[in-house]
Design a protein around this motif. Structure first.
Motif, PDB file in Angstrom:
ATOM      1  N   VAL A   1       9.166  17.649   2.252  1.00  0.00           N
ATOM      2  CA  VAL A   1       8.901  18.240   3.561  1.00  0.00           C
ATOM      3  C   VAL A   1       7.631  17.634   4.153  1.00  0.00           C
ATOM      4  O   VAL A   1       7.596  17.224   5.323  1.00  0.00           O
ATOM      5  CB  VAL A   1       8.767  19.770   3.448  1.00  0.00           C
ATOM      6  N   ALA A   2       6.573  17.585   3.347  1.00  0.00           N
ATOM      7  CA  ALA A   2       5.305  17.047   3.841  1.00  0.00           C
ATOM      8  C   ALA A   2       5.436  15.588   4.240  1.00  0.00           C
ATOM      9  O   ALA A   2       4.960  15.172   5.312  1.00  0.00           O
ATOM     10  CB  ALA A   2       4.225  17.205   2.774  1.00  0.00           C
ATOM     11  N   ALA A   3       6.096  14.786   3.396  1.00  0.00           N
ATOM     12  CA  ALA A   3       6.233  13.361   3.680  1.00  0.00           C
ATOM     13  C   ALA A   3       7.065  13.122   4.927  1.00  0.00           C
ATOM     14  O   ALA A   3       6.678  12.352   5.819  1.00  0.00           O
ATOM     15  CB  ALA A   3       6.858  12.656   2.486  1.00  0.00           C
ATOM     16  N   ASN A   4       8.207  13.790   5.010  1.00  0.00           N
ATOM     17  CA  ASN A   4       9.092  13.565   6.151  1.00  0.00           C
ATOM     18  C   ASN A   4       8.503  14.118   7.448  1.00  0.00           C
ATOM     19  O   ASN A   4       8.634  13.512   8.504  1.00  0.00           O
ATOM     20  CB  ASN A   4      10.460  14.186   5.888  1.00  0.00           C
TER      21      ASN A   4
ATOM     22  N   ALA B   1       0.828  -1.215   0.000  1.00  0.00           N
ATOM     23  CA  ALA B   1       0.000   0.000   0.000  1.00  0.00           C
ATOM     24  C   ALA B   1       0.857   1.258   0.000  1.00  0.00           C
ATOM     25  O   ALA B   1       0.612   2.201  -0.753  1.00  0.00           O
ATOM     26  CB  ALA B   1      -0.934  -0.016   1.214  1.00  0.00           C
ATOM     27  N   THR B   2       1.896   1.273   0.849  1.00  0.00           N
ATOM     28  CA  THR B   2       2.756   2.460   0.900  1.00  0.00           C
ATOM     29  C   THR B   2       3.521   2.646  -0.410  1.00  0.00           C
ATOM     30  O   THR B   2       3.752   3.771  -0.852  1.00  0.00           O
ATOM     31  CB  THR B   2       3.737   2.362   2.077  1.00  0.00           C
ATOM     32  N   SER B   3       3.920   1.541  -1.059  1.00  0.00           N
ATOM     33  CA  SER B   3       4.627   1.643  -2.341  1.00  0.00           C
ATOM     34  C   SER B   3       3.717   2.209  -3.419  1.00  0.00           C
ATOM     35  O   SER B   3       4.120   3.089  -4.196  1.00  0.00           O
ATOM     36  CB  SER B   3       5.146   0.270  -2.777  1.00  0.00           C
ATOM     37  N   ALA B   4       2.468   1.720  -3.477  1.00  0.00           N
ATOM     38  CA  ALA B   4       1.521   2.220  -4.474  1.00  0.00           C
ATOM     39  C   ALA B   4       1.217   3.695  -4.245  1.00  0.00           C
ATOM     40  O   ALA B   4       1.183   4.494  -5.191  1.00  0.00           O
ATOM     41  CB  ALA B   4       0.240   1.396  -4.419  1.00  0.00           C
ATOM     42  N   LEU B   5       1.012   4.060  -2.972  1.00  0.00           N
ATOM     43  CA  LEU B   5       0.758   5.469  -2.663  1.00  0.00           C
ATOM     44  C   LEU B   5       1.977   6.328  -2.997  1.00  0.00           C
ATOM     45  O   LEU B   5       1.844   7.483  -3.407  1.00  0.00           O
ATOM     46  CB  LEU B   5       0.384   5.619  -1.189  1.00  0.00           C
ATOM     47  N   GLY B   6       3.183   5.752  -2.826  1.00  0.00           N
ATOM     48  CA  GLY B   6       4.404   6.488  -3.171  1.00  0.00           C
ATOM     49  C   GLY B   6       4.487   6.798  -4.653  1.00  0.00           C
ATOM     50  O   GLY B   6       4.929   7.876  -5.057  1.00  0.00           O
ATOM     51  N   VAL B   7       4.048   5.829  -5.485  1.00  0.00           N
ATOM     52  CA  VAL B   7       4.048   6.061  -6.933  1.00  0.00           C
ATOM     53  C   VAL B   7       3.078   7.180  -7.294  1.00  0.00           C
ATOM     54  O   VAL B   7       3.398   8.083  -8.091  1.00  0.00           O
ATOM     55  CB  VAL B   7       3.676   4.760  -7.683  1.00  0.00           C
ATOM     56  N   VAL B   8       1.883   7.148  -6.695  1.00  0.00           N
ATOM     57  CA  VAL B   8       0.891   8.193  -6.956  1.00  0.00           C
ATOM     58  C   VAL B   8       1.418   9.560  -6.513  1.00  0.00           C
ATOM     59  O   VAL B   8       1.309  10.560  -7.232  1.00  0.00           O
ATOM     60  CB  VAL B   8      -0.430   7.875  -6.222  1.00  0.00           C
TER      61      VAL B   8
END
Length: 593
Positions: A159-162, A90-97
C-alpha cells in the motif's frame, strides 16, 4: 477420563455464525504492527525515497529523445544514460532493503499471532475441546494463519509503495501536461466501484473456502490417525472415508476457482480501458489541431508515466480486494483469540509452602456446559492427608467428574474443592498441576522416545529418577529388554505397545512428578490380573504420605481404602470402609455380589 459427557448443554453458535456476526476492524489488524513502528517507518522512508528517485527516469528519457539524440550530444547522452542506469540500480537496492525489513516484520507478526492463538487455546478448558473438532483447531492455526501471510507480510508495504508511486507519478504527469493527466484519470471511478464489488464477492468465498478446508482437515485427522485407520479397516469404511474426502476436495476445487475468477471479467475490462487511454492519447497527438503542441519526448515520457501510474493503481485496487477477502481469515483467528477462558488463573495465587494433600469436597454441584442436569449434586467428602478414598458406582454415575474437578479441568457450579483448606481456584494452575497427578484409563503417549515421554512430566528428571519411576510402575524390565531401551520410539499414540504397557508408562510418568495427591481413574483397567497385582503393590508402597483417590470397577483393588464412597447419579449414597459397608448391606454390598 472415562465419563465426561456433555449433559444438558446449551446450544452454541457455530464458528461460521459467530464470524458473520462480528466484523473485524482494520484498527485491530493494524494493532498487530504497533510493536514494529520504527521498522515500518524505515520502510516507508525507503519507499518514499525510491519513488522519488524512480520519477527521474521519464524526465531523463525526454531529454534523451528531445535534446541528446537530435543534437548528437554524446556527452549529454552518456550522462543521461548513466543517470537512467543509476536510477534503476538505486531503486533495485532500495527494493531489496524494503523487502528484507517488511518481510522480517511480517514474519514476526505471524509468529506472534500463531503463538498467541496456540497459547490462548492451551488455556481453554477441556469443555472447549470436547465440543470442537480437532481438525477445526488445526485448520485455524495452519490454513487460516497461513492464508493471512501475504496480507501480513506485504500488504502494508505494498500500500505504501504503490500509494507513494501513484502520488509521485501524478505530480510528474501534471508537470508534463495537466490536460492529459485529467484524461488519464477518467477510468478511475469505475475501477474503484468494480474493485469494491469484487472484494465483497471474494470475502464471502474466502470464508466458505476456509470452512471447507477445516472440514477437509477433520476428515484427514479422523481418517488417517492410527485409531481412525484401525476403525475404518475393521468397519469396512475405507471406501466411504475416501468418498467423503473426495467430495470435500472437489468442493474445495470449486471454491478455489470461484475465488480466483471472482470479478476477473470486470478487472479484465478495466485493463482494456487502461490500455485504450494511451492509445487515445497517441491518436490525439497525431491529429492536425494538436500538431506541434507537444514534443515527441514529452509524449513518450508522459505515456511511460501513465503506464507507471496504472500498474501501482491496479496493485492498490488488488490490495484492497485481497485485504477485504482476508477479513474472513482475521475473523476466524480473532474469534479464537476472543474466546473467554473458563478456568482462570487467580489474580493473587495462594502458595502452599509445605503441602500435605488434605483433600475436601464441600457441597459440590456441577453441570456440564452450564446445563440444567447436574452431573454432581451436593457432593461432600473429606480425605485427610496421606489417606485413601475409593469411588465406586455404575458407569455415568459421576466418578470421573469428581476426578476432573480435583485436577481443575472444570470448576464447580457451586460449592468448592479444597486442598489443605485452600480453594483450588486460589492456587496457580502450575502449582495445582504439581500437587495433583492423574492417571486415567485413556492413555495418551507422544510420538517420541520413552525417555522423552516420561520427561514430559518433569523435563529436568535425571535418568536415575526415570528408572525409579518405571521400576515402581513395573515397566523397567520391559523397557530395558528393548533394543534401544529408553530411547525406543513409542510411535503414534503409543500403538506399538499393548494397553497394559501404555498404562504402566503413563503411571510412571505421573509418579515421576511425585504429586501429593494421586488420582487413579481406572488406572489399572487395561492390566491383566498378575500385572495389576504388581502395580497395585507399587501403589500401596507409594501411598505412604500421599493422598490417593481411586476410581475402579474391580472392587478387589479398593478393599483396603480408608474410605469408600458409593456414587449414584451424581450423589453419594453411602460411604465407609469395606467391612462397614458390607455390614450395612446397602448398595455397595449388592455391587460385591
Amino acid at each position: 477420563m472415562a465419563e465426561i459427557p456433555r449433559r444438558g448443554a446449551a446450544r452454541t453458535s457455530t464458528p461460521a455464525e459467530k464470524a458473520q456476526a462480528r466484523a473485524v476492524s482494520l484498527r485491530r489488524i493494524g494493532a498487530l504492527f504497533i510493536g514494529h513502528r520504527r521498522q515500518l517507518a524505515v520502510v516507508v522512508a525507503v519507499i518514499f525515497v525510491s519513488s522519488i528517485i524512480s520519477m527521474a527516469s521519464p524526465f531523463l528519457l525526454r531529454e534523451v529523445i528531445d535534446v541528446a539524440l537530435p543534437e548528437s550530444d554524446l556527452r549529454l547522452l552518456s550522462l543521461l544514460v548513466a543517470g537512467m542506469v543509476g536510477v534503476a540500480a538505486a531503486t533495485s537496492a532500495l527494493g531489496v532493503v524494503q523487502t528484507w525489513i517488511s518481510t522480517t516484520v511480517g514474519q514476526r507478526v505471524m509468529h506472534r499471532l500463531r503463538t498467541d492463538v496456540f497459547a490462548h487455546l492451551q488455556r481453554q478448558s477441556v469443555a472447549f475441546f470436547t465440543r470442537t473438532r480437532t481438525g477445526e483447531v488445526q485448520s485455524r492455526i495452519t490454513n487460516d494463519i497461513g492464508g493471512m501471510q501475504q496480507v501480513v507480510t506485504s500488504t502494508a508495504t505494498s500500500v505504501a509503495a504503490n500509494l507513494t508511486t501513484v502520488v509521485a507519478t501524478l505530480v510528474a504527469m501534471a508537470a508534463l501536461s495537466w490536460q492529459l493527466t485529467l484524461v488519464s484519470l477518467v477510468a478511475l471511478p469505475p475501477a474503484i466501484y468494480w474493485t469494491r464489488r469484487v472484494a465483497r464477492m471474494r470475502q464471502a468465498i474466502t470464508a466458505q473456502r476456509q470452512r471447507e478446508l477445516a472440514d477437509l482437515n477433520v476428515v484427514i485427522d479422523e481418517g488417517l490417525s492410527i485409531s481412525g485407520v484401525q476403525l475404518a479397516k475393521t468397519m469396512g469404511a475405507t471406501g466411504a472415508l475416501t468418498d467423503r474426502f473426495t467430495a470435500s476436495s472437489s468442493r474445495l476445487i470449486d471454491l478455489e476457482l470461484r475465488s480466483e475468477l471472482a470479478g476477473r471479467w470486470r478487472m479484465a475490462t478495466m485493463n482494456i480501458v487502461f490500455a485504450v487511454i494511451p492509445a487515445v492519447i497517441y491518436l490525439a497527438a497525431g491529429l492536425p489541431f494538436a500538431a506541434g503542441a507537444m514534443s515527441i519526448g514529452t509524449l513518450v515520457a508522459f505515456t511511460g508515466l501513465q503506464a507507471g501510474l496504472f500498474r501501482p493503481l491496479m496493485s492498490l485496487l488488488d490490495v484492497g480486494v485481497t485485504l477485504t477477502a482476508s477479513l474472513a481469515l482475521f475473523q476466524r483467528i480473532f474469534e479464537y483469540l476472543d474466546l473467554p477462558v473458563d478456568i482462570q488463573e487467580p489474580t493473587d495465587p495462594v502458595r502452599l509452602p509445605e503441602p500435605r494433600g488434605h483433600l475436601k469436597f464441600e457441597d459440590v454441584t456441577f453441570a456440564y456446559g452450564g446445563g440444567v442436569t447436574a452431573a454432581l449434586a451436593g457432593v461432600s467428602f473429606d480425605v485427610p492427608a496421606g489417606t485413601s478414598l475409593a469411588l465406586v458406582g455404575e458407569t455415568g454415575s459421576g466418578k470421573s467428574t469428581i476426578a476432573a474437578l480435583i485436577a481443575r479441568l472444570y470448576d464447580p457450579t457451586s460449592g468448592r474443592v479444597t486442598i489443605d483448606g485452600v480453594d483450588i481456584r486460589d492456587l496457580s494452575l502450575s502449582d495445582l498441576a504439581g500437587l495433583v497427578g492423574v492417571v486415567s484409563q485413556e492413555t495418551y503417549l507422544l510420538h517420541t522416545t520413552i525417555r522423552e515421554n516420561l520427561r514430559y512430566a518433569k523435563p529436568g528428571a535425571t535418568d536415575a529418577e526415570i528408572e525409579r519411576a518405571t521400576r515402581s510402575a513395573q515397566i523397567h524390565d520391559l523397557i530395558a529388554a528393548l533394543p534401544d531401551g529408553y530411547d525406543t520410539m513409542v510411535g503414534s499414540r503409543g500403538h506399538r505397545f499393548s494397553g497394559g504397557e501404555k498404562q504402566r508408562l503413563a503411571i510412571a510418568r505421573t509418579l515421576l512428578r511425585d504429586p501429593r495427591i494421586l488420582v487413579l481413574d481406572e488406572a489399572t483397567s487395561a492390566l491383566d490380573n498378575e500385572t495389576e497385582r504388581a502395580v497395585q503393590q507399587a501403589f500401596d508402597s507409594l501411598a505412604a504420605g500421599r493422598t490417593t483417590v481411586t476410581i475402579a470397577h474391580r472392587l478387589s483393588t479398593i478393599r483396603n481404602a480408608a474410605q469408600i464412597a458409593v456414587i449414584d447419579h451424581g450423589r453419594i449414597l453411602e460411604s465407609g470402609t469395606h467391612e462397614s459397608l458390607l455390614h450395612d448391606n446397602g448398595h455397595y454390598a449388592t455391587l460385591t455380589r
